[in-house]
Enzyme design. Structure first.
Site, PDB file in Angstrom:
ATOM      1  N   ARG A  16      -0.184  22.512  -4.638  1.00  0.00           N
ATOM      2  CA  ARG A  16      -1.489  22.543  -3.988  1.00  0.00           C
ATOM      3  C   ARG A  16      -2.153  21.167  -3.880  1.00  0.00           C
ATOM      4  O   ARG A  16      -3.120  20.990  -3.151  1.00  0.00           O
ATOM      5  CB  ARG A  16      -2.413  23.528  -4.746  1.00  0.00           C
ATOM      6  CG  ARG A  16      -2.002  24.979  -4.578  1.00  0.00           C
ATOM      7  CD  ARG A  16      -2.680  25.900  -5.592  1.00  0.00           C
ATOM      8  NE  ARG A  16      -2.023  25.856  -6.904  1.00  0.00           N
ATOM      9  CZ  ARG A  16      -2.392  26.588  -7.952  1.00  0.00           C
ATOM     10  NH1 ARG A  16      -3.422  27.407  -7.860  1.00  0.00           N
ATOM     11  NH2 ARG A  16      -1.753  26.514  -9.112  1.00  0.00           N
ATOM     12  N   TYR A 366      -9.355 -23.369  -5.984  1.00  0.00           N
ATOM     13  CA  TYR A 366      -8.238 -22.581  -6.492  1.00  0.00           C
ATOM     14  C   TYR A 366      -7.662 -23.301  -7.702  1.00  0.00           C
ATOM     15  O   TYR A 366      -7.212 -24.453  -7.584  1.00  0.00           O
ATOM     16  CB  TYR A 366      -7.142 -22.404  -5.414  1.00  0.00           C
ATOM     17  CG  TYR A 366      -5.897 -21.801  -6.019  1.00  0.00           C
ATOM     18  CD1 TYR A 366      -5.923 -20.521  -6.562  1.00  0.00           C
ATOM     19  CD2 TYR A 366      -4.703 -22.521  -6.097  1.00  0.00           C
ATOM     20  CE1 TYR A 366      -4.813 -19.973  -7.168  1.00  0.00           C
ATOM     21  CE2 TYR A 366      -3.576 -21.975  -6.686  1.00  0.00           C
ATOM     22  CZ  TYR A 366      -3.634 -20.704  -7.228  1.00  0.00           C
ATOM     23  OH  TYR A 366      -2.533 -20.162  -7.835  1.00  0.00           O
TER      24      TYR A 366
END
Ligand code: UD1
Ligand code: CA
Length: 457
Positions: A16, A366
């Protein structure tokens, strides 16, 4: 107290759910349902936990690891058949066995403990954990006789109109006298609408044998929700989220909007921390006191100190110290260690780096595979060039270094203690301590050159 055993039913496919993920592995507040169940059962002083696996057996095993033993149910012929698979491991042993479904993620250890106690006090051979539901559709109904004693459990699909009006349901959790359980299981048949061997039939069998069967009704019906489809999954998520958030609020955490704050079951948060809406804290995250998290921060498997602010940012699998200021819009990627008093500003990405005390990368950077000392300032737009397309290399920035704006630090490279890197430099060689390094073309001004080019209209 008698010896305790537990059987967790987790072999079903969960048709289900309409999913490629096996039902019991669907997460609720970030943790698979069956893991919730086993974690709660593990608090109960159980001698042996046996999980019945079938669909997705390997995946379920991988999830639960050494927390449980396993018995394989080759074919899913029903819940009684599932329990039978534990026969080799448990049959013949004296003690009490609790059976719990792997799809009831909200069940609490305290309730199971109360069930055990009720079972022992009433000297029963079987005790069912029941609850009263406004809408009992789909659940097995508890059928009691004139004197109020439990006679049997009837599955919704097999129930008569009359039986369907009963609001007391079988939660799918039971305590059994272990010997009686395995003896009764032999008599269960599959003569029902679904052609399955139902575990609840054991109740009627024991009753007919003249044994004592009792029921323990929990007040907290929310706890007994069985998740068979995604509607129930969302309902379980909502209830679990509320439960977790209320726990933290009672512990002294401010949650501005609990309906929009998503905290995993294993997250710890210190007092006077404020969580703003849209935040998702998951995994084994630990957050200290007096922090401000969010709005919209995602923090997974991080340790965060005290007094730290993480606004509109993402942090995974990292250590973040105290009095750190992160965001908005920063990304702390795995294996980073951000020390105390650090500032990581907007559009800064840190990956697998150590970032020393009081250092700053305030804008557009970065920093990957780097060891950054303390008191370092990384100027706007500066980055580590850590990857040559094949391998990754280390950038070392020692204490008190100043990296001017928009510099490239091409790894492997070391910037010595107290050195200055001029803005716009591309550094490919080590910079000695205290040096000023300039690595860019010298500026040339060509006087009156614009006129010479005759570009002006
Ligand atoms: C079951 C109960 C029902 C109860 C409800 C509570 C039966 C027959 N019915 O119904 O009375 O009200 O739970 O939520 O037990 N499983 C196996 N092997 C199987 C079949 C099932 O391991 O062969 C496992 C499933 O993975 C699941 C659990 O048993 O975790 C329950 O099975 P499910 O099919 O969901 O039973 P329900 O119809 O919900
Ligand atoms: Ca179910």
């Amino acid at each position: 107290m008698s010896t305790r055993y537990a059987i967790i039913l987790a072999a079903g496919k969960g048709t289900r759910m309409k999913s490629k993920l096996y039902k019991v592995l669907h997460p609720v507040c970030g943790k698979p349902m069956v893991q919730h169940v086993v974690d709660q059962v593990s608090k109960l002083n159980i001698n042996e936990i046996v999980t019945i696996i079938g669909h997705g057996a390997e995946k379920v095993k991988e999830q639960l690891g050494g927390q449980s033993k396993y018995a394989l149910q080759q074919e899913q012929l029903g819940t009684a058949h599932a329990v039978m698979q534990a026969k080799e491991m448990l049959a013949g042993k004296e003690g009490v066995t609790i059976v719990v479904c792997g799809d009831t993620p909200l069940i609490k250890a305290e309730t199971m403990e109360a069930l055990f106690r009720h079972h022992e006090e009433t000297n029963a051979k079987a005790t069912i954990l029941t609850a009263k539901l406004e809408d009992p559709t789909g659940y097995g109904r508890i059928i009691r006789n004139g004197e109020g004693f439990v006679e049997k459990i009837v599955e919704h699909k097999d129930a008569t109109e009359d039986e369907r009006t009963v609001k007391e349901i079988n939660t799918g959790t039971y305590c059994f006298d272990n010997i009686a359980l395995f003896q009764a299981l032999q008599h269960v048949s599959n003569d029902n609408v679904q052609g399955e061997y139902y575990l609840p039939d054991v109740i009627e069998i024991l009753k007919k044998q003249g044994e004592t069967v009792s029921a323990y009704q929990t007040e907290d019906f929310e706890e007994t929700l069985g998740v068979n489809d995604r509607v129930a999954l969302a309902e379980a998520e909502r209830i679990m989220r509320k439960r977790i958030n209320e726990f933290h609020m009672r512990n002294g955490v401010t949650i501005i909007d609990p309906g929009h704050t998503y905290i995993g079951p294993d997250v710890e948060i210190g007092q006077d921390t404020i969580i703003y809406p849209g935040s998702v804290l998951s995994g084994k995250t630990v957050i200290g006191s007096d922090c401000q998290i969010g709005p919209n921060s995602e923090i997974r498997d991080c340790q965060v100190g005290m007094n730290t602010v993480i606004r509109q940012s993402v942090a995974h699998n990292s250590m973040i110290g105290s009095s750190v200021n992160i965001g908005p819009f920063a990304h702390i990627r795995p294996e980073s260690n951000i020390h105390d008093e650090v500032r990581i500003g907007n559009f800064v990405e840190i990956k697998k780096s150590d970032f020393g005390k009081g250092s700053k990368a305030s804008h557009l950077s970065y920093i990957g595979d780097a060891e950054v000392g303390s008191g370092v300032n990384i100027g706007c737009g500066s980055i580590t060039v850590n990857y040559d397309g094949k391998n990754k290399y280390l950038t070392k920035i020692e204490d008190e270094v100043f990296i001017g704006c928009n510099s490239n630090l091409v790894a492997p490279v070391t910037i010595g203690r107290g050195a200055y890197v001029a803005a716009g430099s591309t550094i490919t060689e080590d910079v000695p301590a205290e040096a000023l390094s300039i690595a860019r073309a010298r500026q040339v001004n060509k006087e009156n050159y614009v006129e010479k080019l005759n570009l002006k209209k």
